[in-house]
Every structure is written in structure tokens, then in C-alpha cells.
Scaffold this active site. Structure first.
Site, mmCIF file in Angstrom:
data_model
loop_
_atom_site.group_PDB
_atom_site.id
_atom_site.type_symbol
_atom_site.label_atom_id
_atom_site.label_comp_id
_atom_site.label_asym_id
_atom_site.label_seq_id
_atom_site.Cartn_x
_atom_site.Cartn_y
_atom_site.Cartn_z
ATOM 1 N N LYS A 40 119.586 -39.217 66.301
ATOM 2 C CA LYS A 40 120.600 -38.270 65.806
ATOM 3 C C LYS A 40 119.932 -37.037 65.209
ATOM 4 O O LYS A 40 120.391 -35.928 65.358
ATOM 5 C CB LYS A 40 121.383 -38.915 64.652
ATOM 6 C CG LYS A 40 122.404 -39.918 65.040
ATOM 7 C CD LYS A 40 123.239 -40.239 63.797
ATOM 8 C CE LYS A 40 123.480 -41.717 63.679
ATOM 9 N NZ LYS A 40 122.420 -42.424 62.965
ATOM 10 N N LYS B 288 109.167 -41.075 59.068
ATOM 11 C CA LYS B 288 110.011 -40.096 58.370
ATOM 12 C C LYS B 288 109.315 -39.416 57.199
ATOM 13 O O LYS B 288 109.767 -38.377 56.732
ATOM 14 C CB LYS B 288 111.324 -40.749 57.920
ATOM 15 C CG LYS B 288 112.208 -41.129 59.108
ATOM 16 C CD LYS B 288 113.655 -41.279 58.756
ATOM 17 C CE LYS B 288 114.456 -41.429 60.050
ATOM 18 N NZ LYS B 288 115.866 -41.612 59.831
ATOM 19 N N LYS C 145 112.090 -42.298 70.885
ATOM 20 C CA LYS C 145 113.487 -42.760 70.980
ATOM 21 C C LYS C 145 114.494 -41.632 70.752
ATOM 22 O O LYS C 145 114.184 -40.663 70.043
ATOM 23 C CB LYS C 145 113.739 -43.925 70.026
ATOM 24 C CG LYS C 145 114.033 -43.549 68.615
ATOM 25 C CD LYS C 145 114.777 -44.654 67.866
ATOM 26 C CE LYS C 145 115.229 -44.064 66.540
ATOM 27 N NZ LYS C 145 116.398 -44.608 65.963
#
Ligand code: AQP
Length: 328
Positions: free
Chosen positions: A195, A111, A192
């Protein structure tokens, strides 16, 4: 009777991955256990959020928890920021953590990659998650495979604290399902499903329309072989669709592979989409009845009160062990 704790971030509407990897197990674990489920909104703000959007996501997530089978008479459902003990023990867990171990977390590396200014919260996400879990003297944490590393760190922090200051925290174990723990992106099946994936075609959201679900599955990345068989290495797209199909229909992988021998990907994808829609539709119907109900706020108010009374006890114990504040 085990104590169960888990949380979901209101960063968007939960995905099919969140449901199959974690939330589906939340309801089943209610049988014979003491369950506490949380909307982890403080985790969500480790990356910038639009205030209106996160408010709406918090309400939707609360309604979805209930629509997915969380029974407020048996389980506690609450919002993280409404129980201040999370941020308070989070700080204590930050002081228990080392920079090196936080910098090694895969989620932090992913991230923060390419960012000029990295929010400090991205680095300190795992100590806050440790606090969430440890506050409730949790035995078992149902999560997807991506959270395994954070759970290992939670155990390390609990052990480090207990060794230094006495037995304050229960050592939690992860509960990772054998199938469904890592549902992959439909567009890039080696990554993966998330969201926050910028490519909306990559992710099925649990409130997607039937039309969108069909469209997304039909456009899912596969391969040129045109044979339905399970091989995560060489056929990640088809294997991911097989996992999804198997979990949504309750049919084993072997049976599915046998059924689609000699059939093309078109028919297979149509049936995968049908299985996903059949599983999601009843959840959406329950959600639609709940989202505008007054009951939702009452459940969250009661959940916050109950969670606070448990969490406060652990926080006081941890503060007393550290010698901060006043304790007789
Ligand atoms: N693809 C996945 N397959 C199986 N399980 C998954 N989980 C997440 N993605 C998958 C599990 O869902 C639970 C809730 O996740 P979260 O809201 O805490 O955040 P996350 O793990 O970071 O999930 P996302 O969807 O990728 O959210 P964003 O994009 O906001 O970071 C967890 O138990 C997780 O393991």
C-alpha cells in the site's frame, strides 16, 4: 468451529495483494467458523499518517470489508482503537517481549532502514499484533506470507506467558494461502506489492479505475524473453502476472501457460488486466452503494460492542494471572 481473527491497516486503500493474499479468504472462512475482522488503525500510526486521510481510509476499509463479502450478521467487524483492550494487552505483550527478538523482525528492519528517528511503535508493532490475536482466543489467522514471522512471534509470546502465568491464551495457527500469499510489485517484481509503495505504478488498489488498472498492468516490468512461462527466479514479473491472472480468473497456471504459447506479452497483459477488472468491478459496485450508507456506522458500533465483551474477558484473565489490578 474455529475462531478466526485478522486485520488490515487503513494506511491506504487495500491493494490487490491485500485482497488476494488475505481478504479474499476472510469471506470464505465465514462458513462454519466464528470470524472477527478488524481495521487496525493503531498499527497504522506506527508510521506518520495524515489525520484526514486515515479517517477517510478507515471508512473506505469498512465499506470494502463488506463489499468483499464480510457479512455482519455472521462476523464481527470493528475498529481496533474503539476497543481499548488491544492497547492494554499490547502493553502486557510488550512486557513479555525481548528487544532482540523485536529488532530481528524483517518488517521492523525494512521500515526503519535509513530513518534518523525511528518511531518506537515500529519496534512494538508485533506485540500489539499478538494482543489483537490473543484477545479473541483465536485458532486461525488468515494472512499473507509477510506476516508469518509476526505470527511465529505471537505464538512465542503466548507460550512464554502461558508457561509463566498459567493457561490464558489459545495458541493461534497462521492460515497462508498456497497461491497469492505474496503478490509482487508490478514495477519491481522481486519486492512485495505494498500500500505504501511510493511508486503508484507498482501497486493496484482495489478502488483503482478500469483505465488505471489497464495502464498499470500494461506498464508492468517483465523480461526480454517474450515467452509466457512460470519461473519465479528468472521471470519474476511474468510469474507474478500469471499468479494474479490465475487467481482472478480461476484458471490454473498450466492452462494459462499453454494458452499463451507463441503469443506476445501485449496480448497476455491485456487479458490479465481484463481478468483483474472483472474480479474487482462487482466489489467496487457494492462499495459505492455502501460508502455513504448509515448502516456502516451501525455495523461498526455493534462490532465494537461485541468485540469488547470478548476481549475484556481475556484481558481480565491475563491481568489476574499477572496479579495486576484487583482480583478476588
Ligand atoms: N503483496 C501481498 N501479497 C499477499 N498478501 C499481502 N498482504 C500484504 N501485502 C501482500 C497481506 O494483507 C493483509 C493486510 O496487510 P496489512 O494492512 O496488515 O499490512 P502489510 O502486511 O504491511 O501490507 P502492506 O500492503 O504492505 O501495507 P503497508 O504498506 O501499509 O505496510 C496481511 O495479512 C498481509 O499479510
Amino acid at each position: 468451529m474455529a475462531k478466526i481473527f485478522s486485520g488490515v491497516q487503513p494506511t491506504s486503500i487495500p491493494t490487490l495483494g491485500n485482497y488476494l493474499g488475505a481478504m479474499r479468504n476472510f469471506a470464505t472462512l465465514q462458513e462454519g467458523n466464528e470470524c472477527i475482522y478488524c481495521i487496525v488503525d493503531e498499527h497504522a500510526i506506527t508510521v506518520p499518517q495524515d489525520p484526514k486521510e486515515i479517517q477517510s481510509n478507515i471508512h473506505s476499509l469498512a465499506a470494502l470489508y463488506l463489499a468483499m463479502g464480510i457479512d455482519p450478521k455472521r462476523s464481527i467487524l470493528f475498529i481496533q482503537s474503539e476497543v481499548p483492550c488491544h492497547a492494554q494487552l499490547g502493553w502486557i505483550m510488550q512486557c513479555t517481549s525481548y528487544m532482540g527478538e523485536l529488532e530481528r523482525m524483517t518488517q521492523f528492519k525494512d521500515k526503519s532502514k535509513g530513518k534518523q528517528a525511528i518511531p518506537a511503535g515500529l519496534l512494538t508493532y508485533p506485540p500489539l499484533m499478538a494482543a489483537d490475536i490473543l484477545l479473541y482466543q483465536t485458532d486461525l489467522v488468515p494472512v499473507g506470507a509477510d506476516q508469518k514471522q509476526h505470527l511465529e512471534l505471537t505464538r512465542d509470546l503466548a507460550e512464554r506467558f502461558n508457561n509463566k502465568y498459567g493457561d490464558v491464551f489459545t495458541m493461534p495457527e497462521p492460515y497462508i494461502p498456497p497461491v497469492g500469499a505474496r503478490i509482487m510489485s508490478l514495477a519491481e517484481p522481486t519486492k512485495k506489492m505494498s500500500k505504501s509503495d511510493a511508486n503508484r505504478k507498482a501497486t493496484i488498489f482495489t478502488l483503482d479505475s478500469e483505465k488505471d488498472i489497464i495502464k498499470k498492468i500494461k506498464s508492468a516490468t517483465t523480461d526480454d524473453e517474450a515467452t509466457v512461462r512460470y519461473d519465479r527466479e528468472t521471470k519474476p514479473g511474468i510469474s507474478n502476472l500469471l499468479d494474479i491472472f490465475s487467481l482472478c480468473s480461476g484458471t490454473s497456471l498450466d492452462e494459462l501457460v499453454a494458452k499463451y504459447q507463441g503469443k506476445g506479452y501485449g496480448e497476455f497483459k491485456t487479458d490479465v488486466a481484463e481478468a483483474v477488472v472483472s474480479m474487482i468491478k462487482p466489489i467496487q459496485e457494492r462499495y459505492n452503494n455502501l460508502i455513504e450508507s448509515k448502516e456502516l456506522d451501525e455495523i461498526l458500533d455493534e462490532g465494537a460492542d461485541k468485540a469488547y465483551s470478548i476481549a475484556k474477558k481475556t484481558l481480565t484473565k491475563a491481568e489476574a494471572a499477572l496479579g495486576i489490578g484487583r482480583h478476588n
